[in-house]
Design an enzyme around this catalytic site. Structure first.
Site, PDB file in Angstrom:
ATOM      1  N   ARG A   1       0.821  -1.227   0.000  1.00  0.00           N
ATOM      2  CA  ARG A   1       0.000   0.000   0.000  1.00  0.00           C
ATOM      3  C   ARG A   1       0.847   1.266   0.000  1.00  0.00           C
ATOM      4  O   ARG A   1       0.313   2.368   0.000  1.00  0.00           O
ATOM      5  CB  ARG A   1      -0.972  -0.031   1.175  1.00  0.00           C
ATOM      6  CG  ARG A   1      -0.344  -0.324   2.524  1.00  0.00           C
ATOM      7  CD  ARG A   1      -1.391  -0.683   3.566  1.00  0.00           C
ATOM      8  NE  ARG A   1      -0.805  -1.137   4.819  1.00  0.00           N
ATOM      9  CZ  ARG A   1      -0.454  -2.391   5.065  1.00  0.00           C
ATOM     10  NH1 ARG A   1      -0.593  -3.305   4.124  1.00  0.00           N
ATOM     11  NH2 ARG A   1       0.043  -2.728   6.239  1.00  0.00           N
TER      12      ARG A   1
ATOM     13  N   GLU B   1      -5.866  -1.079   6.075  1.00  0.00           N
ATOM     14  CA  GLU B   1      -4.995  -2.252   6.030  1.00  0.00           C
ATOM     15  C   GLU B   1      -3.799  -2.040   6.960  1.00  0.00           C
ATOM     16  O   GLU B   1      -3.205  -3.000   7.450  1.00  0.00           O
ATOM     17  CB  GLU B   1      -4.517  -2.527   4.592  1.00  0.00           C
ATOM     18  CG  GLU B   1      -3.966  -3.926   4.411  1.00  0.00           C
ATOM     19  CD  GLU B   1      -3.766  -4.314   2.949  1.00  0.00           C
ATOM     20  OE1 GLU B   1      -4.570  -5.083   2.423  1.00  0.00           O
ATOM     21  OE2 GLU B   1      -2.789  -3.835   2.341  1.00  0.00           O
TER      22      GLU B   1
HETATM   23  O1  F6P Z   1      -4.610  -7.178   0.170  1.00  0.00           O
HETATM   24  C1  F6P Z   1      -3.468  -7.774   0.681  1.00  0.00           C
HETATM   25  C2  F6P Z   1      -2.308  -7.465  -0.145  1.00  0.00           C
HETATM   26  O2  F6P Z   1      -1.263  -8.196   0.361  1.00  0.00           O
HETATM   27  C3  F6P Z   1      -1.995  -5.981  -0.177  1.00  0.00           C
HETATM   28  O3  F6P Z   1      -1.207  -5.572   0.874  1.00  0.00           O
HETATM   29  C4  F6P Z   1      -1.342  -5.861  -1.488  1.00  0.00           C
HETATM   30  O4  F6P Z   1      -1.291  -4.533  -1.899  1.00  0.00           O
HETATM   31  C5  F6P Z   1      -2.240  -6.733  -2.336  1.00  0.00           C
HETATM   32  O5  F6P Z   1      -2.527  -7.831  -1.499  1.00  0.00           O
HETATM   33  C6  F6P Z   1      -1.644  -7.215  -3.630  1.00  0.00           C
HETATM   34  O6  F6P Z   1      -0.503  -7.956  -3.399  1.00  0.00           O
HETATM   35  P1  F6P Z   1       0.550  -8.242  -4.540  1.00  0.00           P
HETATM   36  O7  F6P Z   1       1.073  -6.933  -5.030  1.00  0.00           O
HETATM   37  O8  F6P Z   1       1.599  -9.084  -3.922  1.00  0.00           O
HETATM   38  O9  F6P Z   1      -0.159  -8.975  -5.658  1.00  0.00           O
END
Ligand code: F6P
Length: 546
Positions: free
Chosen positions: A267, A352
């Site tokens: 995030r 989050e």
């Molecule tokens: O929603 C959980 C999460 O881990 C977020 O923190 C993150 O932004 C999103 O999933 C996507 O994760 P990734 O970039 O690893 O696909």
């Protein structure tokens, strides 16, 4: 260590809150003609007006004392020093390095990360310029006309929010589409709109394990394979991830891989190569100005005294509203359509991060944490949920945001929006007393009996607290400052609440449970599963082919 509510400053704030709780904003304004001078802050081209918050200068003194008692200054220093502030994952949280425009080194795990950060930015610059100039093309030699970003959460929300906010900088020759949801609707719609021969896919996933992203990415890959053949994969797909093996398996060409680092939380990642799609959509110059804006706020945050430090003030005002006035919900209301995805972006950033119920050392927290954040463009919201905010019973704190200059060519219309914004803030603060209502009705010639019947419905209690954030115009540098402002606000609150804002184990649990559920839904059966889930699957079985 004793819980936060045991701290002397916390207790002093409780006593102070008990005194203030019975006082209406009307009285606070009447008592202090210089309220604006004391409670509106001009920093970094922002006017942060807290005069309509239910607080006094004394409240801010006590809140900054609380922050000091929680060792906020030392914790800010620890963040910038690259200490493992994300202690459950043994990681630094060094998103500030991604936008560090100074010559200062920044360390994670004892290593200066700036050379790698600069190298990655140079690589992004080379690619974006190549695409924009038509030197980097699709497999059939055609210039790219469309970019499809496939990612979710932090690998999507910032891209959507920033490209919408900065829509006027959009590169007209290159359209951006964002696909996040697992259900396939967005992907199917994009496929109807774009020509695969001139479409570039950016697979954006820090972990490259996220189910939503992988299923959309696999479907996109199948489509491109079928339409353009194997050779197209290396030309039409680039990826952003920390997971190089997974990018390998997917067939991403080595020079089409953009890296991230484990010291960047999802995030907090739009400043990294996750911003590649932003740079493709807007150009390198706006993207780098966005980074510069983030850096401006980083400098402000690390070096400005708590008393006029924007993220500190915003974090503390939030704590006051939530923990001392009992306002657990926070509505963000931009008066600029271009910021329409800003509340959604903040939902991930804030909820989050600070949705936690144990302290850093694993003990249950003894105060509320993590505010419920929601919102919509304010003008539209006036005509939907503002009624509840004006006269309902749910306690909500409000935040209005507005540029002074229009984000379109219609300045006069924007001025009407600004007038609405100020008028709403006033109405929420001061409301309308019964005497005012009666006077109004009498002026309209309404007979007394009817006025008496109507009055209770027309009374507005007011005393609904809000902040107003005003800035000259919504450009990339201002947006960068604004995003970093909220990022640091989240950190400030996490320090006062003594929680880790950089992990998200709750989300991980949902991901884990989706594992066994996927084959069960596919087969519409789970013989060993719990009966209540089998009931759902039975409905799936019956209706799938209806
Ligand atoms: O929603 C959980 C999460 O881990 C977020 O923190 C993150 O932004 C999103 O999933 C996507 O994760 P990734 O970039 O690893 O696909």
């Amino acid at each position: 260590m004793a819980g936060r509510t045991q701290l002397p400053t916390w207790r002093a704030l409780e006593t102070h809150a008990a005194e203030l709780r019975g006082r209406h904003l009307r009285e606070l304004f009447a008592d202090d003609a210089g309220r604006f001078g004391r409670l509106a802050f001009r920093e970094l081209d922002f006017l942060y007006d807290c005069t309509r918050q239910r607080l006094t200068p004394r409240t801010l003194e006590l809140l900054t004392a609380l922050a000091r008692e929680c060792r906020l200054e030392a914790r800010i220093a620890a963040l910038y020093a690259g200490e493992p502030v994300n202690h459950t994952e043994h990681r630094a949280a060094l998103h500030m390095a991604l936008r560090n425009r100074s010559e200062r080194p920044m360390f994670a795990g004892g290593r200066d990360v700036m050379p790698e950060v600069r190298a990655e930015l140079a690589k992004i610059r080379g690619f974006v310029t190549g695409v924009h100039e038509g030197r980097i093309t699709g497999v059939r030699g055609g210039r790219f006309t469309d970019v499809v970003n496939i990612g979710i959460g932090g690998s999507d929300l910032g891209i959507v929010m920033a490209t919408e906010a900065l829509g006027r900088y959009r590169n007209r020759g290159l359209r951006l589409h964002c696909v996040s949801n697992i259900d396939g609707v967005e992907l199917a719609e994009v496929m109807e709109r774009v020509d695969p021969a001139t479409t570039l896919f950016v697979i954006c996933s820090k972990t490259f394990t996220t189910l939503e992203t992988l299923s959309n990415a696999n479907a996109a890959r199948e489509w491109v394979l079928a339409e353009l053949g194997e050779a197209a994969i290396a030309r039409h797909f680039v990826a952003v991830s920390t997971n190089h093996e997974a990018m390998d398996r997917y067939g991403i060409a080595p020079d089409a891989r953009y890296t991230m680092w484990d010291w960047v939380g999802g995030r907090y990642s739009l400043w990294s190569a996750v911003g590649l799609s932003i740079a493709l959509a807007l150009g390198m110059e706006p993207f780098e100005l966005l980074l510069a804006g983030g850096h401006d706020m980083d400098e402000h945050f690390r070096s400005t005294p708590l008393e006029r430090n924007l993220p500190v003030l915003m974090g503390l005002v939030g704590i006051w509203n939530q923990n001392f006035l009992g306002l657990e919900s926070h509505a963000v209301l931009p008066y600029d359509r271009r910021l329409h995805r800003f509340p959604a972006y903040l939902q991930q950033l804030e909820m989050e991060s600070n949705g936690k119920s144990v302290t850093r050392d694993g003990k249950p927290v003894d105060c509320d944490t993590g505010t419920v954040v929601w919102g919509e463009p304010g003008n539209n919201a006036q005509h939907s949920f503002f009624q509840l905010l004006h006269q309902g019973t749910a306690p909500v704190a409000l935040e209005f945001l507005a540029p002074v200059q229009a984000s379109s060519r219609f300045q006069a219309q924007h001025d009407l929006g600004l007038a609405n914004c100020f008028a709403q803030a006033e109405a929420f603060a001061f409301g309308q007393t019964e005497a005012q209502v009666r006077e109004d009705l009498a002026a309209k010639g309404i007979p007394d009996a009817e006025a008496a019947r109507l009055a209770p419905h027309k009374v507005h209690a007011g005393n609904r607290p809000s902040s107003v954030i005003l800035f000259p115009r919504l450009g990339p540098r201002t947006l960068g400052r604004l995003i970093a402002w909220y990022e640091h606000k989240v950190y400030v609150q996490s320090v006062v609440w003594d929680i880790n804002p950089f992990d998200q184990w709750g989300v991980e649990l949902g991901k884990k449970l989706a594992g066994p559920m996927a084959p069960a839904v596919e087969r519409a059966a789970w013989p060993d599963g719990p009966p209540h889930v089998r009931g759902l699957l039975e409905a799936v079985r019956q209706w799938r082919h209806d």
